[in-house]
Motif scaffolding. Structure first.
Motif, PDB file in Angstrom:
ATOM      1  N   ILE A  21       0.878  -0.986   0.044  1.00 48.29           N
ATOM      2  CA  ILE A  21       0.103   0.467  -0.017  1.00 48.29           C
ATOM      3  C   ILE A  21       0.856   1.836   0.253  1.00 48.29           C
ATOM      4  CG2 ILE A  21      -1.778   1.608   1.215  1.00 48.29           C
ATOM      5  CD1 ILE A  21      -3.053  -1.329   2.090  1.00 48.29           C
ATOM      6  N   LEU A  22       2.161   1.501   0.588  1.00 48.50           N
ATOM      7  CA  LEU A  22       3.085   2.285   1.188  1.00 48.50           C
ATOM      8  C   LEU A  22       3.419   2.932  -0.584  1.00 48.50           C
ATOM      9  CD1 LEU A  22       3.864   1.411   4.878  1.00 48.50           C
ATOM     10  CD2 LEU A  22       2.612   3.728   3.998  1.00 48.50           C
ATOM     11  N   VAL A  23       4.126   1.296  -0.662  1.00 49.70           N
ATOM     12  CA  VAL A  23       4.767   1.803  -3.167  1.00 49.70           C
ATOM     13  C   VAL A  23       3.535   1.834  -3.470  1.00 49.70           C
ATOM     14  CG1 VAL A  23       5.572   0.394  -4.343  1.00 49.70           C
ATOM     15  CG2 VAL A  23       5.957  -0.358  -2.309  1.00 49.70           C
ATOM     16  N   ILE A  24       2.405   1.976  -3.318  1.00 53.70           N
ATOM     17  CA  ILE A  24       1.702   2.165  -4.424  1.00 53.70           C
ATOM     18  C   ILE A  24       1.347   3.871  -4.381  1.00 53.70           C
ATOM     19  CG2 ILE A  24      -0.911   2.614  -5.368  1.00 53.70           C
ATOM     20  CD1 ILE A  24      -1.055  -1.399  -4.464  1.00 53.70           C
ATOM     21  N   PHE A  25       1.641   3.796  -3.139  1.00 57.39           N
ATOM     22  CA  PHE A  25       1.229   5.660  -2.215  1.00 57.39           C
ATOM     23  C   PHE A  25       2.293   6.105  -3.923  1.00 57.39           C
ATOM     24  CE2 PHE A  25       1.650   8.750   0.856  1.00 57.39           C
ATOM     25  CZ  PHE A  25       0.175   9.903  -0.099  1.00 57.39           C
ATOM     26  N   HIS A  26       3.546   6.183  -2.741  1.00 59.91           N
ATOM     27  CA  HIS A  26       4.519   6.622  -2.786  1.00 59.91           C
ATOM     28  C   HIS A  26       4.795   6.620  -4.653  1.00 59.91           C
ATOM     29  CE1 HIS A  26       9.106   8.751  -2.407  1.00 59.91           C
ATOM     30  NE2 HIS A  26       9.236   7.351  -3.342  1.00 59.91           N
ATOM     31  N   MET A  27       4.677   5.482  -5.200  1.00 58.47           N
ATOM     32  CA  MET A  27       4.960   5.929  -6.447  1.00 58.47           C
ATOM     33  C   MET A  27       3.507   6.532  -7.532  1.00 58.47           C
ATOM     34  SD  MET A  27       6.021   2.168  -8.116  1.00 58.47           S
ATOM     35  CE  MET A  27       6.538   2.552  -9.235  1.00 58.47           C
ATOM     36  N   SER A  28       2.669   6.944  -6.607  1.00 57.27           N
ATOM     37  CA  SER A  28       0.822   7.448  -7.703  1.00 57.27           C
ATOM     38  C   SER A  28       1.379   8.656  -7.390  1.00 57.27           C
ATOM     39  CB  SER A  28      -0.420   6.745  -6.836  1.00 57.27           C
ATOM     40  OG  SER A  28      -0.102   7.839  -5.393  1.00 57.27           O
ATOM     41  N   ILE A  29       2.134   9.508  -5.939  1.00 56.49           N
ATOM     42  CA  ILE A  29       2.542  10.746  -5.826  1.00 56.49           C
ATOM     43  C   ILE A  29       3.791  11.355  -6.549  1.00 56.49           C
ATOM     44  CG2 ILE A  29       1.271  10.992  -3.601  1.00 56.49           C
ATOM     45  CD1 ILE A  29       3.689  11.088  -2.100  1.00 56.49           C
ATOM     46  N   ASN A  30       5.138   9.875  -6.851  1.00 52.74           N
ATOM     47  CA  ASN A  30       5.798  10.709  -7.973  1.00 52.74           C
ATOM     48  C   ASN A  30       5.459   9.632  -9.916  1.00 52.74           C
ATOM     49  OD1 ASN A  30       7.637  12.007  -6.013  1.00 52.74           O
ATOM     50  ND2 ASN A  30       6.837  10.046  -4.264  1.00 52.74           N
ATOM     51  N   ARG A  31       4.387   9.488  -9.609  1.00 53.64           N
ATOM     52  CA  ARG A  31       4.459   9.100 -10.691  1.00 53.64           C
ATOM     53  C   ARG A  31       4.950   9.949 -12.197  1.00 53.64           C
ATOM     54  NH1 ARG A  31      -0.368  10.493  -9.353  1.00 53.64           N
ATOM     55  NH2 ARG A  31      -2.088  12.508 -10.368  1.00 53.64           N
ATOM     56  N   ARG A  32       4.952  11.193 -11.906  1.00 55.14           N
ATOM     57  CA  ARG A  32       5.230  11.707 -12.794  1.00 55.14           C
ATOM     58  C   ARG A  32       6.744  11.789 -13.409  1.00 55.14           C
ATOM     59  NH1 ARG A  32       3.519  17.852 -12.884  1.00 55.14           N
ATOM     60  NH2 ARG A  32       5.013  18.124 -14.669  1.00 55.14           N
ATOM     61  N   TRP A  33       7.386  11.238 -12.248  1.00 58.02           N
ATOM     62  CA  TRP A  33       8.860  10.757 -12.826  1.00 58.02           C
ATOM     63  C   TRP A  33       9.550   9.613 -13.376  1.00 58.02           C
ATOM     64  CZ3 TRP A  33      12.313   6.144 -12.549  1.00 58.02           C
ATOM     65  CH2 TRP A  33      13.039   6.713 -11.626  1.00 58.02           C
ATOM     66  N   TRP A  34       8.274   8.885 -14.228  1.00 59.09           N
ATOM     67  CA  TRP A  34       8.500   8.132 -15.022  1.00 59.09           C
ATOM     68  C   TRP A  34       8.649   8.613 -15.711  1.00 59.09           C
ATOM     69  CZ3 TRP A  34      10.516   3.855 -13.261  1.00 59.09           C
ATOM     70  CH2 TRP A  34       9.828   3.520 -11.855  1.00 59.09           C
ATOM     71  N   GLN A  35       7.898   9.320 -16.305  1.00 57.39           N
ATOM     72  CA  GLN A  35       7.519  10.541 -17.717  1.00 57.39           C
ATOM     73  C   GLN A  35       9.306  10.705 -18.409  1.00 57.39           C
ATOM     74  OE1 GLN A  35       4.847  13.253 -17.737  1.00 57.39           O
ATOM     75  NE2 GLN A  35       3.314  12.187 -16.982  1.00 57.39           N
ATOM     76  N   TYR A  36      10.203  11.575 -17.587  1.00 58.46           N
ATOM     77  CA  TYR A  36      11.858  11.316 -17.954  1.00 58.46           C
ATOM     78  C   TYR A  36      12.754  10.796 -17.072  1.00 58.46           C
ATOM     79  CZ  TYR A  36       8.467  15.233 -17.332  1.00 58.46           C
ATOM     80  OH  TYR A  36       7.110  16.413 -17.682  1.00 58.46           O
ATOM     81  N   ILE A  37      12.230   8.832 -17.414  1.00 54.72           N
ATOM     82  CA  ILE A  37      13.411   8.460 -17.059  1.00 54.72           C
ATOM     83  C   ILE A  37      14.767   7.937 -17.306  1.00 54.72           C
ATOM     84  CG2 ILE A  37      12.623   6.603 -17.517  1.00 54.72           C
ATOM     85  CD1 ILE A  37      13.177   4.706 -15.682  1.00 54.72           C
TER      86      ILE A  37
END
Length: 196
Positions: A21-37
């Motif tokens: 649950i914590l991982v999903i929450f963390h990745m959801s609030i930082n999802r834009r990071w994956w666009q610039y990987i």
């Protein structure tokens, strides 16, 4: 990692679900990071590689954990995968610990400005911070060898050995210190890189 020391396996599985649950929450609030990987591999390679390593190890730990679950889930059709999944889960959780520490370290500057505890540490006199860092590094190095973490990270120990005479508090202190050791190393590396 403390499954046998904490008691019933359901506690381990509930903690695993909390982690998911914590991982999903963390990745959801930082999802834009994956666009610039791709660009970040060039501009911030250490941050990017630790994030990728953490993501891969967490995915392996969660998938294998779900398959070998005996309390919250039961996948009868996947029973044949149990032996392999146990090995994957066994090793991946140690890499999750390592990459989590590195991830915290490379984002240390951000954490210091978001959390009061880290900001207070940052405002301490330099000699106090140096003593604290050296203490964590020293004890973390000792704990790394005492807990034989190098054997788990490099696939040399196919099972987990627990010293049941070791107090639970000491066990957790050792693993927190190991995490601190790698976080400080990553923080230092990121700081040196930014200076250059």
């Amino acid at each position: 990692m403390a499954n046998q020391m904490l008691g019933p396996g359901i506690i381990h599985e509930l903690l695993g679900m909390l982690l998911l649950i914590l991982v999903i929450f963390h990745m959801s609030i930082n999802r834009r990071w994956w666009q610039y990987i791709i660009p970040q591999l060039k501009t911030a390679p250490l941050k990017t590689l630790t994030t990728l390593g953490l993501t891969i190890s967490i995915v392996l730990a969660i998938i294998s954990g779900l398959i070998i679950s005996r309390h919250l889930f039961f996948f009868k059709s996947l029973l044949s995968l149990m032996p392999v999944m146990r090995i994957i889960h066994h090793y991946s959780v140690y890499w999750v610990l390592l990459f989590t520490a590195l991830h915290i370290g490379v984002h240390g500057y951000i954490l210091m400005h978001q959390f009061n505890v880290f900001e207070r540490i940052h405002t301490l006199p330099t000699f106090v911070k140096t003593i604290l860092a050296l203490t964590v590094i020293g004890y973390g190095t000792y704990a790394f060898w005492y807990e034989s973490l190098y054997m788990y990270l490099f696939f040399q120990m196919p099972y987990t050995y627990f010293d049941f005479n070791q107090p639970l508090g000491e066990f957790f202190l050792n693993y927190v210190s190991i995490s601190g050791l790698f976080a400080i190393m990553a923080y230092g590396a990121e700081k040196v890189k930014n200076k250059n």
